[in-house]
Design a protein around this motif. Structure first.
Motif, PDB file in Angstrom:
ATOM      1  N   LYS A  81     -14.582  10.094  -0.529  1.00 13.63           N
ATOM      2  CA  LYS A  81     -14.922  10.550   0.819  1.00 13.63           C
ATOM      3  C   LYS A  81     -13.809  10.279   1.830  1.00 13.63           C
ATOM      4  O   LYS A  81     -13.967  10.556   3.026  1.00 13.63           O
ATOM      5  CB  LYS A  81     -16.212   9.877   1.286  1.00 13.63           C
ATOM      6  N   LYS A  82     -12.690   9.721   1.369  1.00 17.96           N
ATOM      7  CA  LYS A  82     -11.590   9.399   2.267  1.00 17.96           C
ATOM      8  C   LYS A  82     -10.672  10.610   2.435  1.00 17.96           C
ATOM      9  O   LYS A  82     -10.710  11.561   1.658  1.00 17.96           O
ATOM     10  CB  LYS A  82     -10.800   8.206   1.725  1.00 17.96           C
ATOM     11  N   ASN A  83      -9.822  10.539   3.460  1.00 21.06           N
ATOM     12  CA  ASN A  83      -8.899  11.642   3.727  1.00 21.06           C
ATOM     13  C   ASN A  83      -7.684  11.628   2.808  1.00 21.06           C
ATOM     14  O   ASN A  83      -7.052  12.658   2.607  1.00 21.06           O
ATOM     15  CB  ASN A  83      -8.434  11.603   5.191  1.00 21.06           C
TER      16      ASN A  83
ATOM     17  N   THR B 286       0.829  -1.203   0.000  1.00 23.64           N
ATOM     18  CA  THR B 286       0.000   0.000   0.000  1.00 23.64           C
ATOM     19  C   THR B 286       0.864   1.254   0.000  1.00 23.64           C
ATOM     20  O   THR B 286       1.865   1.344   0.725  1.00 23.64           O
ATOM     21  CB  THR B 286      -0.923   0.020   1.228  1.00 23.64           C
ATOM     22  N   TYR B 287       0.462   2.228  -0.831  1.00 23.73           N
ATOM     23  CA  TYR B 287       1.163   3.505  -0.944  1.00 23.73           C
ATOM     24  C   TYR B 287       0.168   4.637  -0.670  1.00 23.73           C
ATOM     25  O   TYR B 287      -0.980   4.593  -1.137  1.00 23.73           O
ATOM     26  CB  TYR B 287       1.743   3.691  -2.353  1.00 23.73           C
ATOM     27  N   TRP B 288       0.623   5.687   0.061  1.00 23.38           N
ATOM     28  CA  TRP B 288      -0.199   6.882   0.219  1.00 23.38           C
ATOM     29  C   TRP B 288       0.651   8.051   0.690  1.00 23.38           C
ATOM     30  O   TRP B 288       1.817   7.892   1.043  1.00 23.38           O
ATOM     31  CB  TRP B 288      -1.385   6.646   1.143  1.00 23.38           C
ATOM     32  N   THR B 289       0.057   9.244   0.682  1.00 26.86           N
ATOM     33  CA  THR B 289       0.726  10.441   1.172  1.00 26.86           C
ATOM     34  C   THR B 289      -0.250  11.279   1.981  1.00 26.86           C
ATOM     35  O   THR B 289      -1.459  11.321   1.687  1.00 26.86           O
ATOM     36  CB  THR B 289       1.295  11.285   0.014  1.00 26.86           C
ATOM     37  N   ASN B 290       0.266  11.977   2.988  1.00 32.87           N
ATOM     38  CA  ASN B 290      -0.575  12.849   3.814  1.00 32.87           C
ATOM     39  C   ASN B 290      -0.918  14.150   3.116  1.00 32.87           C
ATOM     40  O   ASN B 290      -1.759  14.922   3.599  1.00 32.87           O
ATOM     41  CB  ASN B 290       0.139  13.148   5.147  1.00 32.87           C
TER      42      ASN B 290
END
Length: 511
Positions: free
Chosen positions: A425-427, A407-411
């Motif tokens: 609808k996710k952050n 899984t990859y993501w950034t703030n």
């Protein structure tokens, strides 16, 4: 001189001297030389010492069949006609005139000789330096079976037809017991049975029209019952075989005319009875190295058997099998099992990903600009880059249903102006890679420019032979039924393709 106990007429083996009438560069000489390399003695031995007329040597029939596929795939009737009208065919047949039935039976009964002819074309190509085994490509295409989409039946339809036939047979048996043998003045039993059967079929048709539930017989089923008038017992045996085929089929329905065919969706989006043809082609001169027919509607399970057949064919022309050659295939072959197999075999595989396939087909990815295919993967720092340039870092690795997920993501998504469109609808937006490690490594590999450049070779390697076979050799629909016969028919077309390529290349070198 032909010995009395020799049922093969050896005088037919040597073509008559018609060479003064045939040009020196005519392919019939090439075809004869190809057949001379094939050992037909075992096939000829089957006819020795048997009563009856002299049999045609298998070499003679094989010459005619190979000449016909070289010319584009002629029917058995057309081959028979050409042995009477075409000097090249007369030469190959040594002025003999085998009937179309003999030629058709040869194609069915001598599959081994046809397989040997296919392998011989590969040997000849190798001897003439027309095979490099540096880059080979696998591809599949759907070819229509010799049946109509309307010729459909299922287990329930077969059950109803069998019940009607059994009832008709039982009535016949009861009448035989009551009436005994027919007298000389009575109406022949065959006529009364036929009329009675017709009456039964009409009653079934009438009942079927009024019946709107699942027991209603289709028109194809009613036609089969009509054909059973002469021999209900034979029709019943056919239904027993069809019932077995239905149980073997992954679908609930099969074709009455060709039970081995499978329902597949063609390129126009329509369902039809098809077979799936598979070939492996050498990139250097387009020689087909492996070919067969499968019933599977997808290509997921065909990579391994294709490579196994390839290795078997190459083992006969190489003392040591080529290793680590480039092997390309489209996204249809992209499975965990296939990518693992390539790595275990030490093959340099290039299997397309969904993203690359969509890119090649020029789908409008900007209809949904934030779908996964629009995110770029950077292999050096193991991150994804979103369409707006933000970096999604690798955050988590875990297993789900025995498959690895990354899984990859950034703030930074929280402050993005496109958050509502991209993240819903996710952050924040997450990108997931899943599959076994070999499949993920293949996906990473296919993200690079150099791998995509190598993969582009596939478009001119595997797709061109199919275009030639379908468009130039006119194989739009099989003329035989059953997977065994269609496999032989398709192999003959691939032999024809190889013979054409070899002949043209040799002629080009000589001139």
């Amino acid at each position: 001189m032909v010995l009395k106990d020799d049922n093969i007429n050896q005088t037919m083996l040597v073509p008559l001297d018609l060479r003064n009438l045939i040009p020196e560069d005519h392919p019939c000489y090439f075809i004869k030389n190809v057949v001379d390399l094939i050992d037909c003695s075992k096939a000829n031995q089957e006819f020795r010492g048997k009563p009856g007329e002299f049999a045609y040597p298998r070499e003679l029939l094989l010459r005619l069949v190979l000449m016909s596929v070289f010319d584009g795939g002629l029917s058995s009737r057309e081959i028979e006609r050409k042995t009477r009208t075409d000097i090249a065919y007369m030469y190959l047949a040594a002025m003999e005139k085998p009937s179309y039935r003999t030629i058709a039976r040869f194609k069915v009964n001598y599959v081994d000789l046809i397989d040997e002819a296919f392998k011989t074309t590969i040997k000849i190509a190798k001897e003439n330096d027309l095979i490099k085994i540096h880059h080979v490509s696998l591809d599949g295409t759907k070819i229509k079976a010799k049946t109509s989409i309307n010729k459909l039946t299922d287990e329930n339809q077969i059950k109803i037809m069998k019940a009607h036939l059994k009832k008709s047979i039982e009535l016949d048996q009861e009448e035989d017991k009551e009436l005994g043998d027919e007298s000389g003045n009575s109406v022949p039993k065959s006529l009364t049975d036929k009329e009675k059967f017709k009456k039964t079929v009409k009653e079934i048709q009438k009942s079927s029209k009024n019946n709107r539930n699942k027991d209603k017989l289709r028109s194809s089923s009613l036609n089969l019952l009509k054909q059973a008038e002469k021999n209900p017992e034979k029709a019943l045996k056919k239904l027993d075989k069809l019932e077995e085929k239905v149980k073997e089929s992954p679908k609930d329905a099969i074709s009455l005319n060709d039970p081995d065919a499978r329902l597949m969706k063609n390129k126009k989006g329509k369902w039809e009875w098809d077979y799936n043809a598979q070939i492996i082609v050498d990139e250097y001169k387009g020689i087909i190295l492996s070919s067969y027919i499968t019933q599977n509607p997808t290509d997921h399970f065909e990579l391994i058997p294709s490579i196994e057949q390839l290795e078997s064919n190459l083992s006969e022309i190489y003392d040591e099998l080529p290793s680590n050659f480039q092997f390309s295939a489209d996204n249809g072959y992209s499975t965990d099992e296939n990518t693992t197999y390539l790595e275990e075999k030490g093959l340099d595989g290039y299997i397309s990903t969904r993203k690359l396939s969509r890119k090649e087909k020029k789908y409008n990815l900007w209809e949904n600009p934030f779908q996964k295919d629009n995110f770029t993967y950077d292999a050096e720092i193991e991150t994804y880059i979103c369409p707006l340039g933000e970096i999604l870092y690798r955050r988590r690795t875990y297993e789900y249903e025995n498959k690895q997920r990354i899984t990859y993501w950034t703030n930074e998504c929280k402050n993005c102006v496109m958050k509502e469109i991209c993240c819903d609808k996710k952050n924040y937006r997450t990108i997931q890679d899943y599959g076994n490690p070999s499949k993920i490594r293949m996906q990473r590999k296919m993200e690079t420019d150099w791998a995509q450049k190598i993969y582009k070779k596939r478009s001119k390697t595997a797709e061109l032979p199919f275009a030639h076979i379908k468009q130039n050799m006119k194989l739009h629909e099989f003329t035989t039924t059953g997977i065994k016969n269609t496999n032989t028919e398709f192999k003959l077309y691939t032999i024809g393709h190889n013979l054409k390529r070899i002949y043209n290349e040799i002629n080009t070198k000589n001139n």
